[in-house]
Design a protein around this motif. Structure first.
Motif, PDB file in Angstrom:
ATOM      1  N   THR A 141       0.977  -1.147  -0.057  1.00 52.13           N
ATOM      2  CA  THR A 141       0.016   0.127  -0.035  1.00 52.13           C
ATOM      3  C   THR A 141       0.767   1.320   0.100  1.00 52.13           C
ATOM      4  N   GLY A 142       2.013   1.173   0.530  1.00 50.58           N
ATOM      5  CA  GLY A 142       2.736   2.318   0.689  1.00 50.58           C
ATOM      6  C   GLY A 142       2.565   3.032   1.897  1.00 50.58           C
ATOM      7  N   GLU A 143       1.762   2.636   2.744  1.00 47.52           N
ATOM      8  CA  GLU A 143       1.257   3.020   4.094  1.00 47.52           C
ATOM      9  C   GLU A 143       1.919   2.340   5.252  1.00 47.52           C
ATOM     10  N   TYR A 144       2.700   3.078   6.211  1.00 45.51           N
ATOM     11  CA  TYR A 144       3.137   2.211   7.297  1.00 45.51           C
ATOM     12  C   TYR A 144       2.155   2.360   8.489  1.00 45.51           C
ATOM     13  N   HIS A 145       1.558   1.510   9.046  1.00 42.78           N
ATOM     14  CA  HIS A 145       0.892   1.446  10.108  1.00 42.78           C
ATOM     15  C   HIS A 145       1.202   0.567  11.261  1.00 42.78           C
ATOM     16  N   PRO A 146       2.110   0.788  12.200  1.00 41.00           N
ATOM     17  CA  PRO A 146       2.487  -0.038  13.240  1.00 41.00           C
ATOM     18  C   PRO A 146       1.095  -0.389  14.154  1.00 41.00           C
ATOM     19  N   ALA A 147       1.082  -1.601  14.473  1.00 37.97           N
ATOM     20  CA  ALA A 147       0.229  -2.193  15.230  1.00 37.97           C
ATOM     21  C   ALA A 147       0.725  -3.188  16.360  1.00 37.97           C
ATOM     22  N   PRO A 148      -0.106  -3.360  17.466  1.00 34.77           N
ATOM     23  CA  PRO A 148       0.426  -4.225  18.362  1.00 34.77           C
ATOM     24  C   PRO A 148       0.802  -5.503  17.738  1.00 34.77           C
TER      25      PRO A 148
END
Length: 163
Positions: A18-25
């Motif tokens: 996606t080109g999007e960085y979304h850190p998550a638990p």
């Protein structure tokens, strides 16, 4: 070209798509060393490629696998070749197998001995495995820890005192 293998903690895989960085638990898996929802090396990769998503996407492909796929890979490789993978190596093996192009030769890397994950691996292959003597000796050592406050000055004092 680099092929990145992910378990269910697939933040980097999602970034590649996606080109999007979304850190998550993080999510607990059988490949526990990969249970990272905010990979620290992400920013190193960004820096290496000048924060260019297009550049990263050109040279890195990613794949992601759940626990069932990982278990199946351990079992399949063992039954077919006699080689015993650990869960992390199984992720790498599957990503290489899936991502390798016809004109390429690839190498996958695994750094843990399968016996370190004895119960998981034995369940995958329906057989018991031996723990090498050196690994037994290491695993039998007393675990020690030193609780420290979240204070850099205190950490420095302890490190200097122990050197």
């Amino acid at each position: 070209r680099f092929i990145a293998a992910n378990n269910r903690n697939d933040v980097f895989f999602q970034y590649l798509k996606t080109g999007e960085y979304h850190p998550a638990p993080s999510i607990q898996t059988i490949a526990n060393a990969m249970d990272v929802g905010a990979p620290s090396n992400f920013y190193r990769i960004l820096d290496l490629y000048g924060s260019s998503y297009a550049s990263i996407q050109q040279v890195i492909d990613g794949f992601t696998y759940n626990d069932e796929a990982i278990k199946a890979a351990v079992r399949e490789v063992y039954q077919r070749t006699g080689y015993l993978l650990d869960p992390h190596g199984a992720c790498a093996y599957m990503a290489l197998k899936e991502g390798l192009r016809q004109d390429e030769t690839g190498v996958f890397l695994a750094t843990a001995h399968p016996a370190k994950f004895k119960e998981t691996v034995e369940a995958c292959i329906d057989n018991s495995i031996e723990v090498p003597e050196r690994l037994k000796a290491f695993m039998s050592r007393e675990k020690r820890s030193l609780p420290l406050p979240n204070d850099l000055h205190e950490l420095k004092k302890v490190l200097i005192a122990r050197s």
